[in-house]
Design a protein around this motif. Structure first.
Motif, PDB file in Angstrom:
ATOM      1  N   UNK A 224       0.658  -0.288 -12.231  1.00 17.63           N
ATOM      2  CA  UNK A 224       1.045  -1.542 -11.607  1.00 17.63           C
ATOM      3  C   UNK A 224       1.143  -1.368 -10.100  1.00 17.63           C
ATOM      4  N   UNK A 225       1.033  -2.475  -9.416  1.00 21.26           N
ATOM      5  CA  UNK A 225       1.109  -2.462  -7.955  1.00 21.26           C
ATOM      6  C   UNK A 225      -0.246  -2.630  -7.329  1.00 21.26           C
ATOM      7  N   UNK A 226      -0.252  -2.947  -6.054  1.00 20.77           N
ATOM      8  CA  UNK A 226      -1.485  -3.183  -5.325  1.00 20.77           C
ATOM      9  C   UNK A 226      -1.981  -1.896  -4.652  1.00 20.77           C
ATOM     10  N   UNK A 227      -3.280  -1.865  -4.409  1.00 21.50           N
ATOM     11  CA  UNK A 227      -3.851  -0.748  -3.673  1.00 21.50           C
ATOM     12  C   UNK A 227      -3.296  -0.744  -2.248  1.00 21.50           C
ATOM     13  N   UNK A 228      -2.850   0.398  -1.734  1.00 19.44           N
ATOM     14  CA  UNK A 228      -2.346   0.455  -0.362  1.00 19.44           C
ATOM     15  C   UNK A 228      -3.413   0.076   0.650  1.00 19.44           C
ATOM     16  N   UNK A 229      -2.997  -0.217   1.857  1.00 23.07           N
ATOM     17  CA  UNK A 229      -3.930  -0.607   2.906  1.00 23.07           C
ATOM     18  C   UNK A 229      -4.729   0.602   3.384  1.00 23.07           C
ATOM     19  N   UNK A 230      -6.048   0.439   3.565  1.00 22.33           N
ATOM     20  CA  UNK A 230      -6.851   1.544   4.114  1.00 22.33           C
ATOM     21  C   UNK A 230      -6.535   1.828   5.579  1.00 22.33           C
ATOM     22  N   UNK A 231      -5.754   0.966   6.214  1.00 27.07           N
ATOM     23  CA  UNK A 231      -5.319   1.229   7.587  1.00 27.07           C
ATOM     24  C   UNK A 231      -4.256   2.317   7.608  1.00 27.07           C
ATOM     25  N   UNK A 232      -3.410   2.327   6.581  1.00 26.39           N
ATOM     26  CA  UNK A 232      -2.338   3.319   6.512  1.00 26.39           C
ATOM     27  C   UNK A 232      -2.259   3.889   5.091  1.00 26.39           C
ATOM     28  N   UNK A 233      -3.264   4.690   4.690  1.00 21.33           N
ATOM     29  CA  UNK A 233      -3.285   5.217   3.320  1.00 21.33           C
ATOM     30  C   UNK A 233      -2.161   6.221   3.092  1.00 21.33           C
ATOM     31  N   UNK A 234      -1.727   6.379   1.845  1.00 22.22           N
ATOM     32  CA  UNK A 234      -0.650   7.337   1.542  1.00 22.22           C
ATOM     33  C   UNK A 234      -1.069   8.772   1.868  1.00 22.22           C
ATOM     34  N   UNK A 235      -0.092   9.606   2.132  1.00 23.27           N
ATOM     35  CA  UNK A 235      -0.361  11.025   2.347  1.00 23.27           C
ATOM     36  C   UNK A 235      -0.719  11.681   1.026  1.00 23.27           C
ATOM     37  N   UNK A 236      -1.320  12.872   1.110  1.00 27.26           N
ATOM     38  CA  UNK A 236      -1.656  13.600  -0.104  1.00 27.26           C
ATOM     39  C   UNK A 236      -2.662  12.842  -0.943  1.00 27.26           C
ATOM     40  N   UNK A 237      -2.369  12.694  -2.228  1.00 29.54           N
ATOM     41  CA  UNK A 237      -3.229  11.932  -3.131  1.00 29.54           C
ATOM     42  C   UNK A 237      -3.027  10.449  -2.871  1.00 29.54           C
ATOM     43  N   UNK A 238      -4.096   9.749  -2.619  1.00 29.57           N
ATOM     44  CA  UNK A 238      -3.970   8.337  -2.264  1.00 29.57           C
ATOM     45  C   UNK A 238      -3.586   7.455  -3.450  1.00 29.57           C
ATOM     46  N   UNK A 239      -3.740   7.972  -4.653  1.00 29.78           N
ATOM     47  CA  UNK A 239      -3.365   7.186  -5.825  1.00 29.78           C
ATOM     48  C   UNK A 239      -1.916   7.408  -6.227  1.00 29.78           C
ATOM     49  N   UNK A 240      -1.218   8.277  -5.548  1.00 30.50           N
ATOM     50  CA  UNK A 240       0.113   8.693  -6.002  1.00 30.50           C
ATOM     51  C   UNK A 240       1.109   7.540  -6.057  1.00 30.50           C
ATOM     52  N   UNK A 241       0.959   6.510  -5.219  1.00 32.11           N
ATOM     53  CA  UNK A 241       1.921   5.404  -5.200  1.00 32.11           C
ATOM     54  C   UNK A 241       1.816   4.534  -6.453  1.00 32.11           C
ATOM     55  N   UNK A 242       0.749   4.726  -7.227  1.00 29.21           N
ATOM     56  CA  UNK A 242       0.577   3.944  -8.460  1.00 29.21           C
ATOM     57  C   UNK A 242       0.464   4.843  -9.685  1.00 29.21           C
ATOM     58  N   UNK A 243       0.545   6.135  -9.481  1.00 33.84           N
ATOM     59  CA  UNK A 243       0.281   7.088 -10.563  1.00 33.84           C
ATOM     60  C   UNK A 243       1.561   7.464 -11.303  1.00 33.84           C
ATOM     61  N   UNK A 244       1.573   7.386 -12.635  1.00 32.35           N
ATOM     62  CA  UNK A 244       2.764   7.768 -13.403  1.00 32.35           C
ATOM     63  C   UNK A 244       3.011   9.273 -13.440  1.00 32.35           C
ATOM     64  N   UNK A 245       2.031  10.075 -12.995  1.00 33.27           N
ATOM     65  CA  UNK A 245       2.173  11.526 -13.034  1.00 33.27           C
ATOM     66  C   UNK A 245       2.504  12.126 -11.671  1.00 33.27           C
ATOM     67  N   UNK A 246       2.657  11.303 -10.659  1.00 36.01           N
ATOM     68  CA  UNK A 246       2.829  11.794  -9.293  1.00 36.01           C
ATOM     69  C   UNK A 246       4.142  12.569  -9.123  1.00 36.01           C
TER      70      UNK A 246
END
Length: 344
Positions: free
Chosen positions: A290-312
């Motif tokens: 769940x949740x929206x894809x982060x902005x490509x202007x300010x992508x997350x650090x590390x793994x970019x999918x981590x903000x939506x990943x249940x295993x992060x």
């Protein structure tokens, strides 16, 4: 399909390089495409991807809207030139070529665009649109022979379209014209940028079958870009899954769809509508990401999918995962790849 099925991973850290370069027609290495925007900010559209395309195969490039797949296709064509990295076509780095040298290679690399109607000049007649590349390359004498041949190959009657313009055709017919225009110079690689997304479902099947026929007839290598997973599964030999400017999983099509190892790929596959799965189960699967894809202007650090990943975990925030082989022929950029089939 004529593509070789022996898996050889991308030219990336932790993954083996191809052992026979003559089998690789297109190689992307650390490809970066960035666009400056207002306020000193930068859109990180493509961030260091590595990919090899083998001669004669169809490789699918899939992901959510905004993941950078269309930008990757245009970067291969040098439209625009990448910010950094290399795009090698038959051993020549396109990013280092002069405008003149690049122009000489253009006939071998052609592109089909997403909107079939707007990509055609509304003032020109169909035979002129299809035959213009021959005129540009000094082969005007071949128009009378080649144009009718190619139009017939894509399912259009040369006599019926002789005096007609794009606005007199449906979207599917315009896409056939676009394919004919791309094929008239007998390219080796065809970049298909969402070629069926603007078409009705019934017409989509016709265009996909046409691309398969043209691939066999002209010996093409296809880079097929789409967000429709069903389309990608039907046409591709291998699939590269993109998320927020990076490739997160790469593998043979059937294996990747049947047993995805990256959490994002598993999310995508679980979102495919199915009459067999109860709606509650489908909803539960979709809720995992769940949740929206982060902005490509300010992508997350590390793994970019981590903000939506249940295993992060903390490692995912601190360390960028490298592409590595996690199963035979399967490559993933994930610290916690899912190595057991879902439900096991």
């Amino acid at each position: 399909m004529t593509a070789a099925r022996t898996e050889r991973g991308p030219h990336a850290a932790g993954a083996p390089a191809a052992s026979e370069d003559n089998d690789v027609v297109l190689r992307l290495t650390d490809l970066v495409v960035e666009f400056p925007v207002g306020g000193g900010q930068t859109v990180h559209a493509v961030s260091g991807i590595d990919l090899e395309v083998r001669r004669g195969e169809t490789i699918g490039l899939v992901g959510e809207s905004g993941c950078g797949k269309s930008t990757t296709g245009r970067a291969i064509m040098q439209l625009p030139r990448p910010t950094s990295g290399s795009v090698e076509f038959e051993g020549r780095d396109l990013t280092t070529l002069t405008h003149r040298e690049l122009r000489e290679l253009r006939p071998k690399l052609q592109m089909i665009f997403q909107d079939p109607i707007s990509s055609l000049n509304p003032r020109r007649r169909i035979p002129d649109i299809v035959g213009d590349p021959l005129v540009v390359w000094g082969r005007a004498a071949d128009r009378a022979r080649v144009v009718p041949e190619v139009l017939s190959a894509v399912g259009l009657d040369p006599e019926q379209v002789a005096d007609r313009r794009p606005h007199q055709f449906s979207g599917g017919q315009c896409q056939r014209v676009s394919i004919a225009r791309a094929l008239v110079l007998e390219p080796e690689v065809l970049i298909c940028d969402e070629p069926v997304s603007a078409l009705d479902v019934s017409v989509q099947a016709q265009i996909l079958n046409l691309l398969e026929d043209m691939k066999r007839r002209y010996g093409l290598t296809l880079v097929f870009i789409a967000h429709d997973l069903g389309v990608v599964r039907n046409i591709s030999d291998r699939v590269a899954v993109m998320y927020l400017g990076r490739i997160c999983e790469l593998g043979e099509t059937t294996a990747l769809f049947d047993d995805p190892v990256h959490p994002y790929t598993r999310l995508l596959v679980s979102s495919i509508p199915s009459i067999e799965a109860p709606s509650t189960e489908a909803g539960a699967k979709a809720d995992r990401g769940r949740g929206e894809m982060p902005s490509p202007i300010n992508p997350p650090s590390g793994c970019r999918f981590r903000t939506r990943c249940p295993l992060a975990d903390e490692r995912c925030a601190a360390e960028v995962p490298e592409m590595r082989e996690v199963k035979p022929g399967r490559f993933a950029a994930c610290h916690h790849p899912i190595l057991e089939p879902e439900g096991a």
